[in-house]
Design a protein around this motif. Sequence first.
Motif, PDB file in Angstrom:
ATOM      1  N   THR A   4       1.708  -3.740  -8.817  1.00  0.00           N
ATOM      2  CA  THR A   4       0.307  -4.153  -8.882  1.00  0.00           C
ATOM      3  C   THR A   4      -0.521  -3.192  -8.038  1.00  0.00           C
ATOM      4  OG1 THR A   4       1.067  -6.430  -8.984  1.00  0.00           O
ATOM      5  CG2 THR A   4      -1.276  -6.095  -8.498  1.00  0.00           C
ATOM      6  N   GLY A  23      -5.146   1.158  -4.385  1.00  0.00           N
ATOM      7  CA  GLY A  23      -4.266   2.329  -4.402  1.00  0.00           C
ATOM      8  C   GLY A  23      -4.096   3.024  -3.064  1.00  0.00           C
ATOM      9  N   HIS A  24      -4.421   2.352  -1.944  1.00  0.00           N
ATOM     10  CA  HIS A  24      -4.346   3.020  -0.635  1.00  0.00           C
ATOM     11  C   HIS A  24      -2.990   2.897   0.043  1.00  0.00           C
ATOM     12  CE1 HIS A  24      -8.560   3.528  -1.096  1.00  0.00           C
ATOM     13  NE2 HIS A  24      -8.750   3.981   0.113  1.00  0.00           N
ATOM     14  N   ASP A  25      -2.033   2.269  -0.617  1.00  0.00           N
ATOM     15  CA  ASP A  25      -0.719   2.102   0.017  1.00  0.00           C
ATOM     16  C   ASP A  25      -0.247   3.446   0.581  1.00  0.00           C
ATOM     17  OD1 ASP A  25       1.796  -0.043  -0.220  1.00  0.00           O
ATOM     18  OD2 ASP A  25       2.390   2.050   0.022  1.00  0.00           O
ATOM     19  N   LEU A  33       3.346   2.746  -2.951  1.00  0.00           N
ATOM     20  CA  LEU A  33       4.204   1.785  -3.661  1.00  0.00           C
ATOM     21  C   LEU A  33       3.497   1.026  -4.771  1.00  0.00           C
ATOM     22  CD1 LEU A  33       6.426   0.292  -0.800  1.00  0.00           C
ATOM     23  CD2 LEU A  33       6.733   2.369  -2.154  1.00  0.00           C
ATOM     24  N   SER A  34       2.178   1.114  -4.848  1.00  0.00           N
ATOM     25  CA  SER A  34       1.474   0.415  -5.932  1.00  0.00           C
ATOM     26  C   SER A  34       1.445   1.238  -7.223  1.00  0.00           C
ATOM     27  CB  SER A  34       0.045   0.076  -5.501  1.00  0.00           C
ATOM     28  OG  SER A  34      -0.636   1.238  -5.069  1.00  0.00           O
ATOM     29  N   SER A  83      -9.515  -9.024  -6.385  1.00  0.00           N
ATOM     30  CA  SER A  83      -8.671  -8.066  -5.652  1.00  0.00           C
ATOM     31  C   SER A  83      -8.992  -6.607  -5.933  1.00  0.00           C
ATOM     32  CB  SER A  83      -7.201  -8.328  -5.972  1.00  0.00           C
ATOM     33  OG  SER A  83      -6.756  -9.439  -5.257  1.00  0.00           O
ATOM     34  N   ALA A  89     -11.084  -3.826   7.338  1.00  0.00           N
ATOM     35  CA  ALA A  89     -11.093  -2.410   7.739  1.00  0.00           C
ATOM     36  C   ALA A  89     -12.449  -1.758   7.510  1.00  0.00           C
ATOM     37  CB  ALA A  89     -10.031  -1.651   6.957  1.00  0.00           C
ATOM     38  N   ILE A 132     -10.925   1.198   0.542  1.00  0.00           N
ATOM     39  CA  ILE A 132      -9.690   0.389   0.525  1.00  0.00           C
ATOM     40  C   ILE A 132      -9.863  -0.797  -0.424  1.00  0.00           C
ATOM     41  CG2 ILE A 132      -8.238  -1.140   1.936  1.00  0.00           C
ATOM     42  CD1 ILE A 132      -8.828   0.603   4.326  1.00  0.00           C
ATOM     43  N   GLY A 133      -8.806  -1.134  -1.143  1.00  0.00           N
ATOM     44  CA  GLY A 133      -8.859  -2.275  -2.062  1.00  0.00           C
ATOM     45  C   GLY A 133      -8.676  -3.590  -1.325  1.00  0.00           C
ATOM     46  N   PHE A 148      -7.036  -5.276   9.501  1.00  0.00           N
ATOM     47  CA  PHE A 148      -7.874  -5.336  10.710  1.00  0.00           C
ATOM     48  C   PHE A 148      -8.994  -4.305  10.617  1.00  0.00           C
ATOM     49  CE2 PHE A 148      -7.451  -1.461  13.150  1.00  0.00           C
ATOM     50  CZ  PHE A 148      -6.382  -0.844  12.512  1.00  0.00           C
ATOM     51  N   VAL A 153      -2.261 -11.708  -6.414  1.00  0.00           N
ATOM     52  CA  VAL A 153      -3.464 -12.434  -5.995  1.00  0.00           C
ATOM     53  C   VAL A 153      -4.637 -11.828  -6.763  1.00  0.00           C
ATOM     54  CG1 VAL A 153      -4.932 -13.155  -4.093  1.00  0.00           C
ATOM     55  CG2 VAL A 153      -2.498 -12.738  -3.677  1.00  0.00           C
ATOM     56  N   TYR A 189       3.158  -2.127  11.800  1.00  0.00           N
ATOM     57  CA  TYR A 189       2.146  -2.878  11.038  1.00  0.00           C
ATOM     58  C   TYR A 189       2.345  -2.624   9.546  1.00  0.00           C
ATOM     59  CZ  TYR A 189      -2.559  -3.987   9.246  1.00  0.00           C
ATOM     60  OH  TYR A 189      -3.614  -4.481   8.521  1.00  0.00           O
TER      61      TYR A 189
HETATM   62  P1  FDA Z   1      -2.704  -0.762  -3.073  1.00  0.00           P
HETATM   63  O1  FDA Z   1      -3.351  -1.090  -4.351  1.00  0.00           O
HETATM   64  O2  FDA Z   1      -2.004   0.558  -2.979  1.00  0.00           O
HETATM   65  O3  FDA Z   1      -1.708  -1.944  -2.702  1.00  0.00           O
HETATM   66  C1  FDA Z   1      -0.950  -1.974  -1.511  1.00  0.00           C
HETATM   67  C2  FDA Z   1       0.258  -2.912  -1.698  1.00  0.00           C
HETATM   68  O4  FDA Z   1      -0.179  -4.216  -2.053  1.00  0.00           O
HETATM   69  C3  FDA Z   1       1.208  -2.485  -2.810  1.00  0.00           C
HETATM   70  O5  FDA Z   1       2.515  -2.926  -2.494  1.00  0.00           O
HETATM   71  C4  FDA Z   1       0.692  -3.260  -4.004  1.00  0.00           C
HETATM   72  O6  FDA Z   1       1.644  -3.448  -5.020  1.00  0.00           O
HETATM   73  C5  FDA Z   1       0.261  -4.569  -3.360  1.00  0.00           C
HETATM   74  N1  FDA Z   1      -0.871  -5.185  -4.046  1.00  0.00           N
HETATM   75  C6  FDA Z   1      -2.027  -4.575  -4.402  1.00  0.00           C
HETATM   76  N2  FDA Z   1      -2.852  -5.455  -4.959  1.00  0.00           N
HETATM   77  C7  FDA Z   1      -2.223  -6.641  -4.946  1.00  0.00           C
HETATM   78  C8  FDA Z   1      -2.594  -7.941  -5.396  1.00  0.00           C
HETATM   79  N3  FDA Z   1      -3.769  -8.158  -5.945  1.00  0.00           N
HETATM   80  N4  FDA Z   1      -1.709  -8.949  -5.267  1.00  0.00           N
HETATM   81  C9  FDA Z   1      -0.498  -8.722  -4.691  1.00  0.00           C
HETATM   82  N5  FDA Z   1      -0.086  -7.512  -4.246  1.00  0.00           N
HETATM   83  C10 FDA Z   1      -0.958  -6.482  -4.373  1.00  0.00           C
HETATM   84  N6  FDA Z   1      -5.518  -1.005   7.131  1.00  0.00           N
HETATM   85  C11 FDA Z   1      -6.061  -1.772   8.106  1.00  0.00           C
HETATM   86  O7  FDA Z   1      -5.654  -2.909   8.290  1.00  0.00           O
HETATM   87  N7  FDA Z   1      -7.091  -1.282   8.852  1.00  0.00           N
HETATM   88  C12 FDA Z   1      -7.590  -0.035   8.674  1.00  0.00           C
HETATM   89  O8  FDA Z   1      -8.509   0.377   9.381  1.00  0.00           O
HETATM   90  C13 FDA Z   1      -7.044   0.767   7.632  1.00  0.00           C
HETATM   91  N8  FDA Z   1      -7.527   2.021   7.375  1.00  0.00           N
HETATM   92  C14 FDA Z   1      -7.033   2.752   6.312  1.00  0.00           C
HETATM   93  C15 FDA Z   1      -7.601   3.990   5.987  1.00  0.00           C
HETATM   94  C16 FDA Z   1      -7.111   4.724   4.926  1.00  0.00           C
HETATM   95  C17 FDA Z   1      -7.739   6.046   4.597  1.00  0.00           C
HETATM   96  C18 FDA Z   1      -6.026   4.229   4.166  1.00  0.00           C
HETATM   97  C19 FDA Z   1      -5.438   5.045   3.055  1.00  0.00           C
HETATM   98  C20 FDA Z   1      -5.468   2.997   4.467  1.00  0.00           C
HETATM   99  C21 FDA Z   1      -5.966   2.244   5.543  1.00  0.00           C
HETATM  100  N9  FDA Z   1      -5.438   1.000   5.869  1.00  0.00           N
HETATM  101  C22 FDA Z   1      -5.993   0.242   6.878  1.00  0.00           C
HETATM  102  C23 FDA Z   1      -4.259   0.481   5.159  1.00  0.00           C
HETATM  103  C24 FDA Z   1      -4.651  -0.438   4.007  1.00  0.00           C
HETATM  104  O9  FDA Z   1      -5.113  -1.663   4.500  1.00  0.00           O
HETATM  105  C25 FDA Z   1      -3.390  -0.681   3.144  1.00  0.00           C
HETATM  106  O10 FDA Z   1      -2.923   0.529   2.620  1.00  0.00           O
HETATM  107  C26 FDA Z   1      -3.680  -1.676   2.026  1.00  0.00           C
HETATM  108  O11 FDA Z   1      -2.472  -2.183   1.534  1.00  0.00           O
HETATM  109  C27 FDA Z   1      -4.467  -1.022   0.921  1.00  0.00           C
HETATM  110  O12 FDA Z   1      -4.845  -1.938  -0.062  1.00  0.00           O
HETATM  111  P2  FDA Z   1      -5.138  -1.370  -1.530  1.00  0.00           P
HETATM  112  O13 FDA Z   1      -5.453  -2.520  -2.388  1.00  0.00           O
HETATM  113  O14 FDA Z   1      -6.097  -0.252  -1.462  1.00  0.00           O
HETATM  114  O15 FDA Z   1      -3.717  -0.730  -1.857  1.00  0.00           O
END
Ligand code: FDA
Length: 502
Positions: free
Chosen positions: A81, A85-87, A91-92, A123, A146, A151-152, A162, A213, A443
């Motif tokens: 899922t 895409g910020h994993d 892994l996403s 989401s 954040a 970030i998603g 956080f 979610v 974390y």
């Molecule tokens: P992404 O889509 O890549 O999903 C991350 C993971 O969650 C994957 O395993 C995915 O399969 C799963 N997933 C995604 N959507 C889902 C859904 N709807 N239901 C269930 N599972 C789902 N963090 C933080 O706490 N504080 C910060 O300040 C920052 N700063 C930061 C800066 C930058 C540049 C990056 C690249 C990352 C951060 N992060 C962060 C980390 C960020 O919170 C973390 O990477 C999150 O998982 C990103 O969420 P996305 O939806 O973008 O990721």
Amino acid sequence: SPHQNFLHCLSLRSNDSSSFSKLIFTPTNSSYESVLDSTIWNLRFRSADVPKPLVIVTPTQISHIQATIHCSRKHGLQTRTRSGGHDYEGLSFVARVPFVVIDLVKFRSVDVDVENRVAWVQSGATLGELYYRIAEKSKTLAFPAAVFHTIGVGGHISGGGFGSLFRKYGLAGDNVIDVQFIDVNGRTLNRKSMGKDLFWAIRGGGGGSFGIVLAWKLSLVHVPATVTACTVSRTLEQNATELVHRWQYIAHDLPDEVYPTIALRGFNSTVIAFFSSMFLGTIGEFLPLMEHRFPELGLTRKDCAEMSWIQSILLSNGIQNQPLEILLNSSSRVPIVTPSYKVKSDYVKKPISETGLNGLFSRLTDEAAASTTVILIAYGGIMDRIAKNATPFPHRAGNLYKIFYDVGWQETDSIHSERYLDWARMAYNYMTPLVSKSPRQAYINFRDLDIGSNNIGYTSYAQARIWGRKYFKDNFKKLVRVKTRIDPTNFFRHEQSIPPLY
Ligand code: FDA
């Protein structure tokens, strides 16, 4: 082939097959690459040797997601899922087995109810969209997550989340009051129907383990109309070591309204320490506080600026003189993020000596660390007062600060990565005796596969416990129990997903 059968299955399950087919992308489709790359931020995951999904589905309806889960299970394909895409380990959208990506890019509505101080957000929205929609209606409401606007919401809240308000209001996951969730059987559940243990697990247990979610109901928090952001920088020659050392004793005890961080960067043969604070109030209130608590820093009015909370989000993204609408542009690259990166995290419970700090600083002057930033984020505040088992996120009382090693590099291909990855591992090894132990805490949202990984296929509890205890400490056991109940066949899985007990 499994993926032809999968596509056939989708067409049979759909009651609007012609419109659904436009939301399905395979490598033969001309838009496949642009859809896949649209939220791949870390360019080391864009190279040709990184495994790609057989199919990407961009659902617009719940029935599309239910059909994708059903057909993936039937034809033995894994799903990933993706929200933003910020994993940090990709892994996403990367897997080493045949897989399908469910990309929630079209599930991104944000509905803010100022009167009741709540918002429903899907989401696939970005944090920037959430913050913009809140600010559009109120200057004194916000959400504690954040600061990076691209970030998603989905992955972020799943892992805790956080940001600059966390010492005052806790994590994003601490401020969720309801959800819309789809389980492995395609059932749509909410807080009440899912039961309290699953509602506990999905607010910090990490994305990709329990189900999908779709949307979150958030409790919004109060911020003053004026906040203050200050930064002062010091080199080693200007006593940076002594100041960082002193900060370790002070930052954790500052009032909840302060968000104190230090960013450390190597520069030529020195290190620059950027001492930053975001304060919920005016300069006039903040300066006397810092003069009293941390006079050695010598913070002055010219190091600080007053602004609204939403403006502080732009500032933290390195974006200046741009309209707030930039927060709606999820493809705009944040200037302060390097093209390729790898992260690691640590927690510090006892102040590190000046000698210990100097060892880290000397490594930061290494050529391989030229684009690296090490960030210290003070804990304390409400984090000390929330129970360690209130959500899966266990890092509460007892932590002085978190360390975030943001190892970056300018090259965009994977060939150059090894040199920088080696630096990251070397610096992390150096820090071993100076940080938390048994387990060495980490974390989940700063995902790091170096600390342990599941097998492809069957994963034993013992193997997952290696990384699981670092992210979740004693909460790992409960996460396994919840997983065993909600997804006993381990359909939702990846290299660091919670395993069921077989
Ligand atoms: P992404 O889509 O890549 O999903 C991350 C993971 O969650 C994957 O395993 C995915 O399969 C799963 N997933 C995604 N959507 C889902 C859904 N709807 N239901 C269930 N599972 C789902 N963090 C933080 O706490 N504080 C910060 O300040 C920052 N700063 C930061 C800066 C930058 C540049 C990056 C690249 C990352 C951060 N992060 C962060 C980390 C960020 O919170 C973390 O990477 C999150 O998982 C990103 O969420 P996305 O939806 O973008 O990721």
